[in-house]
Every structure is written in C-alpha cells, then in structure tokens.
Write an enzyme that holds these catalytic residues in place. Structure first.
Site, PDB file in Angstrom:
ATOM      1  N   GLY A  48       0.821 110.812   6.955  1.00  0.00           N
ATOM      2  CA  GLY A  48       1.679 111.950   7.260  1.00  0.00           C
ATOM      3  C   GLY A  48       3.161 111.732   7.011  1.00  0.00           C
ATOM      4  CD  GLU A 103       3.853 108.365  12.570  1.00  0.00           C
ATOM      5  OE1 GLU A 103       3.781 109.303  11.750  1.00  0.00           O
ATOM      6  OE2 GLU A 103       2.861 107.724  12.957  1.00  0.00           O
ATOM      7  CG  ASP A 104       3.389 112.784  10.397  1.00  0.00           C
ATOM      8  OD1 ASP A 104       3.334 111.750  11.086  1.00  0.00           O
ATOM      9  OD2 ASP A 104       2.383 113.396  10.023  1.00  0.00           O
ATOM     10  CG  ASP A 107      -0.175 115.104  19.291  1.00  0.00           C
ATOM     11  OD1 ASP A 107      -0.252 115.502  20.449  1.00  0.00           O
ATOM     12  OD2 ASP A 107      -0.650 115.716  18.326  1.00  0.00           O
ATOM     13  CE  LYS A 135       1.656 119.035  18.210  1.00  0.00           C
ATOM     14  NZ  LYS A 135       0.182 119.035  18.094  1.00  0.00           N
ATOM     15  CG  PHE A 156      -3.749 121.497  14.765  1.00  0.00           C
ATOM     16  CD1 PHE A 156      -4.200 120.228  15.081  1.00  0.00           C
ATOM     17  CD2 PHE A 156      -3.736 121.886  13.436  1.00  0.00           C
ATOM     18  CE1 PHE A 156      -4.641 119.359  14.092  1.00  0.00           C
ATOM     19  CE2 PHE A 156      -4.177 121.025  12.434  1.00  0.00           C
ATOM     20  CZ  PHE A 156      -4.629 119.767  12.772  1.00  0.00           C
ATOM     21  CB  VAL A 157       2.177 121.853  13.588  1.00  0.00           C
ATOM     22  CG1 VAL A 157       2.674 122.762  14.685  1.00  0.00           C
ATOM     23  CG2 VAL A 157       2.372 120.385  13.950  1.00  0.00           C
ATOM     24  CG  ASP A 163      -4.418 116.178   7.731  1.00  0.00           C
ATOM     25  OD1 ASP A 163      -3.754 115.534   8.574  1.00  0.00           O
ATOM     26  OD2 ASP A 163      -5.659 116.116   7.640  1.00  0.00           O
ATOM     27  NE  ARG A 169      -2.735 114.303   4.461  1.00  0.00           N
ATOM     28  CZ  ARG A 169      -2.774 113.703   5.657  1.00  0.00           C
ATOM     29  NH1 ARG A 169      -1.688 113.612   6.384  1.00  0.00           N
ATOM     30  NH2 ARG A 169      -3.892 113.196   6.134  1.00  0.00           N
TER      31      ARG A 169
HETATM   32  C1  PRP Z   1      -0.685 111.312  13.216  1.00  0.00           C
HETATM   33  C2  PRP Z   1       0.782 110.932  13.126  1.00  0.00           C
HETATM   34  C3  PRP Z   1       0.882 109.740  14.022  1.00  0.00           C
HETATM   35  C4  PRP Z   1      -0.130 110.036  15.082  1.00  0.00           C
HETATM   36  C5  PRP Z   1       0.541 110.572  16.283  1.00  0.00           C
HETATM   37  O1  PRP Z   1      -1.405 110.565  12.287  1.00  0.00           O
HETATM   38  O2  PRP Z   1       1.172 110.631  11.815  1.00  0.00           O
HETATM   39  O3  PRP Z   1       0.589 108.544  13.359  1.00  0.00           O
HETATM   40  O4  PRP Z   1      -1.049 111.007  14.550  1.00  0.00           O
HETATM   41  O5  PRP Z   1      -0.381 110.798  17.308  1.00  0.00           O
HETATM   42  P1  PRP Z   1      -0.197 110.186  18.776  1.00  0.00           P
HETATM   43  O6  PRP Z   1       1.238 110.355  19.173  1.00  0.00           O
HETATM   44  O7  PRP Z   1      -1.122 111.040  19.629  1.00  0.00           O
HETATM   45  O8  PRP Z   1      -0.629 108.767  18.758  1.00  0.00           O
HETATM   46  P2  PRP Z   1      -2.927 110.873  11.886  1.00  0.00           P
HETATM   47  O9  PRP Z   1      -3.848 109.987  12.656  1.00  0.00           O
HETATM   48  O10 PRP Z   1      -3.179 112.353  11.972  1.00  0.00           O
HETATM   49  O11 PRP Z   1      -3.028 110.351  10.398  1.00  0.00           O
HETATM   50  P3  PRP Z   1      -2.323 110.877   9.049  1.00  0.00           P
HETATM   51  O12 PRP Z   1      -0.851 110.564   9.182  1.00  0.00           O
HETATM   52  O13 PRP Z   1      -2.981 110.077   7.974  1.00  0.00           O
HETATM   53  O14 PRP Z   1      -2.589 112.362   8.942  1.00  0.00           O
END
Ligand code: PRP
Length: 184
Positions: A48, A103-104, A107, A135, A156-157, A163, A169
């Site tokens: 991400g 990071e993107d 959560d 968030k 959910f965004v 994605d 993405r």
């Molecule tokens: C997303 C995002 C962080 C993580 C955050 O990655 O990039 O790494 O989730 O979640 P948290 O704060 O609840 O730990 P994801 O697992 O969706 O993988 P991706 O980046 O490959 O889409």
C-alpha cells in the site's frame, strides 16, 4: 484510473488528489526540518505504501535511501493478533540509522507498533512513522506517529495505494465504495 473509470462503485471521495499532494508537501517540509543535517533511511511497507513513498520521497530535500519491507499478519488472516510475519525483509542493516517508516494507513496500529519495535530492536538510531492516513477510532494500541496526512473515519477506504481485493490501488484519491461492490 479516476472516478470516471469506476462506474457507480464510488460512494464518496474522502481525500482528493490535490489535498493529498498539498499535505504531503507540508509533511515533507516538517521532515526536512526535523532531520536537518542527518541522513534518513525511509522504509516503505509493501504494498500500500508505494504511492506515498513515491510522492513523499520526491518532495524531500533531506538525503535519503529507500528500502522496502513486506509484512503480513501471522496465521489467522486478520491483523488483530498483532503478530506479524516478515515476507520481505530490508536489504539494509538499520543499526545506527535514522529510520522513517512510511505507510499508507494506520488502522488498528498493530502492524506499525510491531514494526517500530522490531526496527528499534535491530539498533536503529531512531525510528519514526509517517502515514498518509490514520483511523483514530480503529486504534487498538497507542502508537506515536510523528507525521500524519489525514485522520479519517473508521470506514473501509480505497485508492492512493489502498485496495479492495487488489483493485483501486491506482486511484489518485482516497474514497469509499458503494455497498454493492462488496456483495459482488
Ligand atoms: C495495511 C497497511 C498497513 C496495515 C495497517 O496493509 O498498509 O500495513 O494494513 O493495519 P493495522 O494498523 O490494523 O495493523 P495490508 O495488510 O492491507 O497490505 P497491503 O499494503 O499489501 O495492501
């Protein structure tokens, strides 16, 4: 990809491409001030963070090196355990380095909390976090995030690296999807 490519799948745009670009510029200025006179290793968390790494890094004047990690929640398929598995580790040794994890989205905060502790454990001189989105209502751990683009609601965004089933993405903005998308 843009909104016009989404048919009626788009519900709402939460962060426009212009707002993201402007905010990343402000974050880069702050990072340049904070790391003046130092060299920085920025670590993108796949997948991400690809967009924010590309855009944020090009706004920085601080000398940087870039590296990447891929991580996954261990076993259960959810992130709620906070146990993280490294799928791709850094190519570089972080001992003695100033590290900025990019990071993107944050959560629950569990992934970043684990990752920060992991890199500190390898002897990094400092470890900070920059994220495009956070968030606050979803937080399960208290985590210190030095640079935050936008705090958003616990919805959910997609877009700007995020994605749904690997799609969206490459949207330039961050938005939500209509409920019918999830029932397909
Ligand atoms: C997303 C995002 C962080 C993580 C955050 O990655 O990039 O790494 O989730 O979640 P948290 O704060 O609840 O730990 P994801 O697992 O969706 O993988 P991706 O980046 O490959 O889409």
């Amino acid at each position: 990809m843009d909104a016009t490519d989404m048919g009626n799948d788009l519900k709402e745009i939460l962060v426009t491409a212009e707002d993201m670009d402007r905010r990343l510029g402000e974050m880069a200025e702050q990072i340049d001030r904070d790391y003046a006179g130092r060299e920085l290793l920025i670590v993108g968390v796949l997948r991400g963070a690809v967009m924010v790494m590309a855009d944020l890094s090009r706004k920085l004047h601080t000398p940087i090196e870039m590296d990447w990690m891929a991580v996954s929640s261990y076993g259960s398929g959810t992130k709620s355990s906070g146990v993280v598995r490294i799928l791709k580790d850094l190519d570089q040794d972080v001992a003695g380095r100033h590290v900025l994890i990019v990071e993107d989205i944050i959560d629950s905060g569990l992934t970043l909390s684990w990752l920060k502790a992991n890199l500190q454990g390898r002897g990094a001189a400092s470890v900070n976090i920059a994220t495009a989105l956070r968030k606050p209502a979803a937080a399960k751990v208290d985590i210190d995030v030095a640079y935050v683009g936008f705090d958003i609601p616990d919805e959910f965004v997609v877009g700007y690296g995020l994605d749904y089933a690997e799609k969206y993405r490459n949207l330039p903005f961050v938005g939500t999807l209509q409920p019918h998308v999830y029932s397909n």
